[in-house]
Design a protein around this motif. Structure first.
Motif, PDB file in Angstrom:
ATOM      1  N   ILE A 126      47.727  43.471  45.284  1.00  0.00           N
ATOM      2  CA  ILE A 126      47.273  44.145  44.062  1.00  0.00           C
ATOM      3  C   ILE A 126      45.768  43.989  43.980  1.00  0.00           C
ATOM      4  CG2 ILE A 126      49.477  43.791  42.875  1.00  0.00           C
ATOM      5  CD1 ILE A 126      48.198  41.451  41.372  1.00  0.00           C
ATOM      6  N   TYR A 127      45.161  44.805  43.076  1.00  0.00           N
ATOM      7  CA  TYR A 127      43.697  44.846  43.009  1.00  0.00           C
ATOM      8  C   TYR A 127      43.184  43.812  42.009  1.00  0.00           C
ATOM      9  CZ  TYR A 127      38.993  46.762  42.648  1.00  0.00           C
ATOM     10  OH  TYR A 127      37.624  46.937  42.660  1.00  0.00           O
ATOM     11  N   PHE A 128      42.197  43.007  42.436  1.00  0.00           N
ATOM     12  CA  PHE A 128      41.499  42.052  41.577  1.00  0.00           C
ATOM     13  C   PHE A 128      40.142  42.654  41.241  1.00  0.00           C
ATOM     14  CE2 PHE A 128      44.728  39.408  43.333  1.00  0.00           C
ATOM     15  CZ  PHE A 128      44.887  38.301  42.512  1.00  0.00           C
ATOM     16  N   GLU A 129      39.922  43.008  39.968  1.00  0.00           N
ATOM     17  CA  GLU A 129      38.700  43.693  39.570  1.00  0.00           C
ATOM     18  C   GLU A 129      37.471  42.815  39.783  1.00  0.00           C
ATOM     19  OE1 GLU A 129      38.900  45.224  35.642  1.00  0.00           O
ATOM     20  OE2 GLU A 129      40.791  46.288  35.953  1.00  0.00           O
ATOM     21  N   THR A 130      37.555  41.518  39.406  1.00  0.00           N
ATOM     22  CA  THR A 130      36.382  40.637  39.566  1.00  0.00           C
ATOM     23  C   THR A 130      36.001  40.510  41.035  1.00  0.00           C
ATOM     24  OG1 THR A 130      37.033  39.365  37.601  1.00  0.00           O
ATOM     25  CG2 THR A 130      35.474  38.335  39.121  1.00  0.00           C
ATOM     26  N   LEU A 131      36.968  40.375  41.907  1.00  0.00           N
ATOM     27  CA  LEU A 131      36.701  40.237  43.335  1.00  0.00           C
ATOM     28  C   LEU A 131      36.511  41.578  44.029  1.00  0.00           C
ATOM     29  CD1 LEU A 131      39.348  37.461  44.191  1.00  0.00           C
ATOM     30  CD2 LEU A 131      36.916  37.156  43.655  1.00  0.00           C
ATOM     31  N   ALA A 132      36.935  42.635  43.331  1.00  0.00           N
ATOM     32  CA  ALA A 132      36.835  43.995  43.888  1.00  0.00           C
ATOM     33  C   ALA A 132      37.529  44.079  45.234  1.00  0.00           C
ATOM     34  CB  ALA A 132      35.370  44.412  44.004  1.00  0.00           C
ATOM     35  N   GLN A 133      38.746  43.532  45.249  1.00  0.00           N
ATOM     36  CA  GLN A 133      39.526  43.555  46.492  1.00  0.00           C
ATOM     37  C   GLN A 133      41.007  43.446  46.185  1.00  0.00           C
ATOM     38  OE1 GLN A 133      38.210  40.184  48.834  1.00  0.00           O
ATOM     39  NE2 GLN A 133      39.414  38.730  47.680  1.00  0.00           N
ATOM     40  N   PHE A 134      41.821  43.812  47.179  1.00  0.00           N
ATOM     41  CA  PHE A 134      43.272  43.720  47.061  1.00  0.00           C
ATOM     42  C   PHE A 134      43.753  42.430  47.754  1.00  0.00           C
ATOM     43  CE2 PHE A 134      42.457  48.215  46.541  1.00  0.00           C
ATOM     44  CZ  PHE A 134      43.371  48.612  45.584  1.00  0.00           C
ATOM     45  N   LYS A 135      44.670  41.768  47.090  1.00  0.00           N
ATOM     46  CA  LYS A 135      45.286  40.582  47.698  1.00  0.00           C
ATOM     47  C   LYS A 135      46.565  40.248  46.932  1.00  0.00           C
ATOM     48  CE  LYS A 135      43.076  36.797  45.209  1.00  0.00           C
ATOM     49  NZ  LYS A 135      42.698  35.422  45.404  1.00  0.00           N
TER      50      LYS A 135
END
Length: 295
Positions: free
Chosen positions: A183-192
């Motif tokens: 899923i997308y993590f907005e703060t990290l700007a990445q999917f994990k």
């Protein structure tokens, strides 16, 4: 001629000298005799403490004047006296009226000597003291209040999945548990993947224990900030992250609904998502979906 000489002798000084000497001798002899008599009487009155007291065998004051040849009332042989060897009995030698009589009691000037303790006596006394101490210890253990025993015994944790978990905070789940897909993590700007659920909560919101458990660790993590982990039994553990003002310590037994701490400012991993509670469930050290247990 002799009478004249005798008269002259009486009138002379020699007569008076001899008279004084004779009188002095008589006085001296009398004093010596008196002194010997006094010393003899004094010695008769002294008692030798090292010698046994000699007493005549008598049947009593009423029989003191009884004829020695008259048989006594007990029809015993007058030449024999029974020797009693028991404690407190008198021993009299046959035909000896001066044999000391002893009844086992101490005289006024006798010195009592305490019998020496042998090694076996000391061993027995030590064993008796040890057994007494053990008995007292067992008695004290038996008399302990039930409440004290309950505190000393380890708490039994038995979490049942059917009973479910209490929500630690009230709020919306802004990021779901997801280990089978990213899923997308907005703060990290990445999917994990996400091994926990992220519950929206204001800073300062009280965080409650989702189940009865024991605090196993309190750590400070980069991603989840101040993090508390509790074991709830049967292989289950709960992880609470993004906390502050924690009110528990490692080793504490906590009941369901007890306040663990408060929601803190989000770590740098969740600055965009905002303040939240990181809530994770482990089963035998493997993550599982908390939504399956929250009621």
């Amino acid at each position: 001629m002799k009478k004249h000489n005798l008269a002259e002798f009486f009138k002379s000084k020699s007569f008076y000298a001899l008279l004084c000497v004779g009188a002095l001798a008589i006085v001296t002899i009398a004093m010596v005799g008196l002194n010997r008599t006094s010393e003899k009487n004094k010695n008769q009155n002294l008692v030798d403490l090292n010698e046994p007291i000699i007493s005549d065998v008598a049947d009593g004051e009423n029989n003191s004047n009884q004829d020695a040849n008259q048989p006594n009332n007990n029809n015993t042989n007058p030449s024999e006296v029974a020797n009693n060897t028991g404690n407190g009995q008198m021993e009299v030698a046959e035909g000896d009226s001066e044999t000391p009589l002893t009844d086992g009691s101490l005289l006024e000037f006798d010195v009592y000597e305490e019998p020496q303790k042998t090694a076996s006596d000391e061993t027995a006394a030590t064993k008796e003291n040890t057994e007494s101490s053990a008995t007292q210890s067992n008695t004290a253990e038996t008399e302990k209040p039930e409440e004290v025993k309950a505190v000393m015994q380890p708490a039994t944790l038995n979490f049942k999945a059917d009973n479910g978990l209490l929500w630690p905070v009230t709020g919306n789940v802004i990021m779901n548990y997801s280990m089978d897909r990213v899923i997308y993590f907005e703060t990290l700007a990445q999917f994990k993947t996400n091994p926990a659920i992220i519950i929206d909560a204001e800073v300062g919101t009280e965080v409650l224990s989702a189940a009865k458990g024991k605090i196993t660790s309190i750590t400070n993590e980069d991603e989840t900030g101040l993090t508390v982990t509790a074991s709830i039994g049967n292989g289950y553990s709960l992880v609470y992250g993004q906390l502050e003002d924690v009110t528990v310590n490692v080793g504490d037994i906590i009941e369901e609904g007890k306040v663990l701490g408060k929601v803190a400012e989000p770590s740098i991993y969740y600055s965009v998502e905002g303040s939240n509670l990181y809530f994770q469930v482990l089963k035998d050290d493997e993550t599982m979906n908390p939504m399956a247990l929250l009621r």
